[in-house]
Design a protein around this motif. Structure first.
Motif, PDB file in Angstrom:
ATOM      1  N   GLY A   1     -31.536  17.456 -74.040  1.00 63.01           N
ATOM      2  CA  GLY A   1     -30.296  16.806 -73.657  1.00 63.01           C
ATOM      3  C   GLY A   1     -29.027  17.435 -74.201  1.00 63.01           C
TER       4      GLY A   1
ATOM      5  N   GLY B   1     -25.697  11.530 -73.000  1.00 60.77           N
ATOM      6  CA  GLY B   1     -24.314  11.807 -72.635  1.00 60.77           C
ATOM      7  C   GLY B   1     -23.743  10.782 -71.677  1.00 60.77           C
TER       8      GLY B   1
ATOM      9  N   LEU C   1     -25.707  10.845 -63.660  1.00 59.58           N
ATOM     10  CA  LEU C   1     -24.802  11.610 -64.506  1.00 59.58           C
ATOM     11  C   LEU C   1     -23.480  11.803 -63.772  1.00 59.58           C
ATOM     12  CD1 LEU C   1     -27.027  14.390 -66.133  1.00 59.58           C
ATOM     13  CD2 LEU C   1     -26.815  11.966 -66.685  1.00 59.58           C
TER      14      LEU C   1
ATOM     15  N   TYR D   1     -28.477  20.903 -72.754  1.00 62.78           N
ATOM     16  CA  TYR D   1     -28.171  20.766 -71.332  1.00 62.78           C
ATOM     17  C   TYR D   1     -26.713  20.333 -71.150  1.00 62.78           C
ATOM     18  CZ  TYR D   1     -29.031  19.156 -66.462  1.00 62.78           C
ATOM     19  OH  TYR D   1     -29.020  18.973 -65.095  1.00 62.78           O
ATOM     20  N   GLU D   2     -26.295  19.360 -71.947  1.00 62.17           N
ATOM     21  CA  GLU D   2     -24.918  18.856 -71.866  1.00 62.17           C
ATOM     22  C   GLU D   2     -23.922  19.940 -72.246  1.00 62.17           C
ATOM     23  OE1 GLU D   2     -22.294  14.991 -73.278  1.00 62.17           O
ATOM     24  OE2 GLU D   2     -24.052  15.577 -74.449  1.00 62.17           O
ATOM     25  N   THR D   3     -24.214  20.692 -73.297  1.00 62.97           N
ATOM     26  CA  THR D   3     -23.327  21.768 -73.744  1.00 62.97           C
ATOM     27  C   THR D   3     -23.164  22.827 -72.660  1.00 62.97           C
ATOM     28  OG1 THR D   3     -23.979  21.436 -76.066  1.00 62.97           O
ATOM     29  CG2 THR D   3     -22.993  23.555 -75.493  1.00 62.97           C
TER      30      THR D   3
ATOM     31  N   TRP E   1     -31.379  11.198 -71.743  1.00 65.03           N
ATOM     32  CA  TRP E   1     -29.991  11.660 -71.754  1.00 65.03           C
ATOM     33  C   TRP E   1     -29.119  10.721 -72.567  1.00 65.03           C
ATOM     34  CZ3 TRP E   1     -27.086  15.729 -70.359  1.00 65.03           C
ATOM     35  CH2 TRP E   1     -25.718  15.553 -70.143  1.00 65.03           C
TER      36      TRP E   1
END
Length: 239
Positions: free
Chosen positions: A39, A131, A68, A42-44, A129
């Motif tokens: 997660g 985020g 998302l 992936y977010e970065t 996730w």
């Protein structure tokens, strides 16, 4: 002396070949178009990509519940999946995710076959996730409340709780033997199957981020849990 030199030469050659082989494998792996990221990574990567192509490959019903932020819905199980993704830019990064990672992994493989060069798959899916999400505030929470669940497991009999989903492949594999055990153990052990999508709030409260789930309770207290596929034989060992 010549024998010693020959042996040394062969040893150096062997070590050199090993080093070259390892290097080539590493390079090959780094060139793979599909990368499955946890997660945070992936977010970065997502935030660092300009105008990312972000695909939610779940069903429209799942997508409407929450997704998302800025994700487009392209149902992996839909008949038009290939036609829709063919409209995307294959030279630019594409990010895919689903509920727990199974469908997005299959979608990523398909994208690779179609010629996409850089594909990122969210490990564990939206269930893991942490985020930002976009939720549909109109959707009324469904399923059991925490207090209702506590009443369900507060029994003098052993209680088995199974969380599953219609789209979950491992859940489908387990369904036949769980249905059989429900009838077989009736009156002795309570085996209760709950739909994860209809009990989303409950799963989040219990911090369950993978499917399928098997929980065993005795006198209202959890004594055992398993996340992921479980064979009938291994479940019976816990009874």
């Amino acid at each position: 002396m010549r024998k010693i030199l020959s042996i040394l030469s062969l040893s150096i050659l062997f070590i050199s070949c090993q080093g070259q082989t390892s290097k080539s494998v590493e390079t090959a792996e780094s060139n793979q178009p599909i990368k499955t990221l946890a997660g945070i990574d992936y977010e970065t990567k997502l935030l660092g990509t300009k105008n990312p192509q972000l695909l939610d490959v779940r069903t429209p019903e799942e997508y409407s519940g929450e997704h998302l932020e800025n994700a487009s819905n392209v149902n992996w199980n839909g008949s038009d999946f290939t036609a829709k993704v063919e409209k995307l830019d294959k030279s630019k990064p594409v990010f895919v995710y689903c509920k727990v990672g199974g469908r997005s992994s299959q979608a990523a493989n398909k994208l690779s076959e179609l010629g996409f060069k850089e594909i990122y798959n969210l490990d564990g899916g939206i269930m893991k996730w942490q985020g930002k999400k976009t939720s549909n505030s109109v959707v009324t929470p469904k399923g059991l409340s925490v207090s209702e669940f506590e009443k369900l497991i507060n029994s003098d009999k052993k209680v088995i709780i199974n969380f599953s989903a219609k789209w979950c492949a491992p859940c489908k594999k387990m369904a036949p033997y769980l249905t059989k055990m429900q009838d077989e153990l009736k009156g002795k052990i309570a085996l209760i199957r709950l739909d994860a999508d209809e009990n989303k709030t409950l799963l989040e409260t219990m911090k369950l981020d993978e499917l399928p789930v098997i929980l065993i309770y005795e006198n209202g207290k959890e004594t055992w849990r398993h996340l992921g596929f479980l064979s009938e034989e291994d479940l019976r060992k816990q009874l």
